[in-house]
Design an enzyme around this catalytic site. Structure first.
Site, short mmCIF file in Angstrom:
data_model
loop_
_atom_site.label_atom_id
_atom_site.label_comp_id
_atom_site.label_asym_id
_atom_site.label_seq_id
_atom_site.Cartn_x
_atom_site.Cartn_y
_atom_site.Cartn_z
N CYS A 159 37.96 34.74 38.87
CA CYS A 159 37.58 36.05 39.38
C CYS A 159 38.83 36.75 39.89
CB CYS A 159 36.54 35.88 40.49
SG CYS A 159 35.80 37.42 41.03
N CYS A 353 33.36 46.63 35.99
CA CYS A 353 34.10 46.31 37.20
C CYS A 353 34.73 47.57 37.76
CB CYS A 353 35.18 45.27 36.90
SG CYS A 353 36.22 44.86 38.33
#
Length: 423
Positions: A159, A353
């Site tokens: 991540c 995102c």
């Protein structure tokens, strides 16, 4: 009547509870099990870590919300799942039986895999709200006596977005304080290049992020393996594109945040045929475990193989949009099972995102997340910063009201426009 238990109350678990209550039959019981009495909006943690947000700003008390939606709740936490007998052993010794189990625990943070890493070592973390608050306290001391910063992620991390965000948010906060000139900053990552993100890049993520880091005087080291962290120094071995050692770095710091690799949580790790060697839950195309057909999994706890080999190991991120598609598919497939039908719904596994950089940001959209893609798009500007603030407010409202409207789908439509998406 069926007992449906959801393990974990994060972004995926709480969304799953709402979606499952809506999809289940009236007589079915839906119960959420967590080790916390509150939901915390993890994407806001980088703001918490510089005191742009407080815990209460990004948290939701679970019991009142779940009561309104007629969803059971147990905040004891799970010690061990026993899929062979359809039971969860709770932390206080009680057991909870289920007909269907949905694992949505998120990850275990593998700080132990690098000596000196993490809040119990020599670096801070933004992975959990408690960690972000600890980081904020250390940030207070740092800005009073600034020095070098080392920020990024260690080998095996999956991540990467929050590492870029936090680097740029720290940069913005330091500039507001007019002390940025006293803080050399180095970004360390196992990615083969800046903007890889564990996804092979999205749009021009490489060019945009490299340009942004140059503009903000942030140096970087890619293909980096962090070997240990001492008090005040990060030890990094840089590799070439073939994985051969290129050089070693000893990076001094006064403040450091390095994202860890993830593993599966103790409640499921090491269960034969349920999890892989890292403890992630094995699933088929219907979010269902191939051996235990009444066990499903969503979110970061799901096993996904890296989409490509990299010189230093990197994982695949599970973004919010991707998790929401897992939630929808799981709810539909369990309802099919309740109706004595075979599952047929597959999650889309798309990615979206918003990376906030303090006063601007970068947005990425990958449909699907793993290449080749139907849509591979990125953009940047002040609007991303504003969009993330708006999305935070919308998502927290959604959690407080129990809405089942797909939050990330709405955001995607706002970003791209329905016409462009359909085309």
């Amino acid at each position: 009547m069926a007992e449906i238990v959801i393990l974990g109350a994060g972004l995926g678990g709480l969304s799953m509870a709402f979606a499952m209550r809506k999809a289940a039959r009236t007589e079915d019981h839906v119960t959420l099990v967590s080790d916390d009495t509150h939901f915390h909006f993890v994407p806001s943690n980088p703001w918490v870590a510089v005191r742009w947000r407080k815990r209460d700003d990004v948290s939701v008390e679970l019991q009142p919300v779940l009561d309104k939606k007629h969803i059971g709740f147990d905040a004891t936490g799970a010690k061990r799942v026993h899929p062979e007998r359809n039971e969860i052993e709770l932390a206080d010794g009680r057991t909870l039986a289920y007909d269907y189990l949905i694992v949505a625990t998120g990850p275990k943070l593998a700080f132990d895999e690098v000596e000196g890493l993490g809040p119990q070592g020599n670096t801070v973390s933004i992975c959990q709200i408690d960690h972000a608050e600890q980081a904020a306290s250390k940030w207070d001391a740092f800005v009073a006596d600034p020095g070098p910063i080392v920020v990024g992620a260690v080998q095996g991390a999956s991540c990467f977005g929050p590492a870029y965000e936090y680097a740029m948010i720290m940069d913005a906060d330091l500039r507001r304080r007019k002390i940025r000139d006293r803080v050399p900053m180095t970004f360390v990552t196992p990615e083969p290049y800046i903007g890889h993100l564990g996804l092979g890049g999205v749009g021009d993520s490489k060019g945009m992020l490299e340009s942004t880091m140059r503009e903000h005087d942030i140096k970087w080291i890619c293909n980096a393996k962090t070997t240990r962290v001492d008090a005040g120094h990060v030890f990094v071995t840089e590799h070439d594109d073939l994985g051969q050692e290129r050089r070693k770095h000893e990076l001094p710091f006064r403040f450091s945040m390095m994202l860890p690799a993830f593993k599966g949580v103790d409640a499921v790790a090491g269960i034969d045929k349920l999890t892989n060697p890292r403890g992630f839950v094995i699933i088929d195309e219907y979010q269902r475990n191939p051996t235990y057909h009444n066990v499903f999994a969503i979110g970061v706890c799901v096993a996904i193989a890296p989409q490509e080999a990299t010189p230093i190991p990197t994982g695949v991120p599970k973004t919010g949009f991707m998790i929401e598609s897992m939630v929808s598919a799981t709810a539909e497939n369990i309802r099919a099972a309740l109706d004595k039908k075979e599952p047929e719904t597959r999650a889309t596994w798309n990615a979206i995102c918003l990376a906030d950089f303090g006063d601007r940001g970068v947005a990425f959209v990958a449909l699907p997340q793993i290449p080749p893609r139907n849509l591979n798009w990125s953009s940047e500007g002040k609007w991303v910063h504003l969009a993330k603030i708006g999305f935070e407010k919308y998502f927290l409202h959604r959690m407080r009201t129990g809405s089942t409207e797909p939050a990330y789908e709405r955001l995607l439509l706002d970003l791209l426009g329905a016409k462009k998406l359909k085309s």
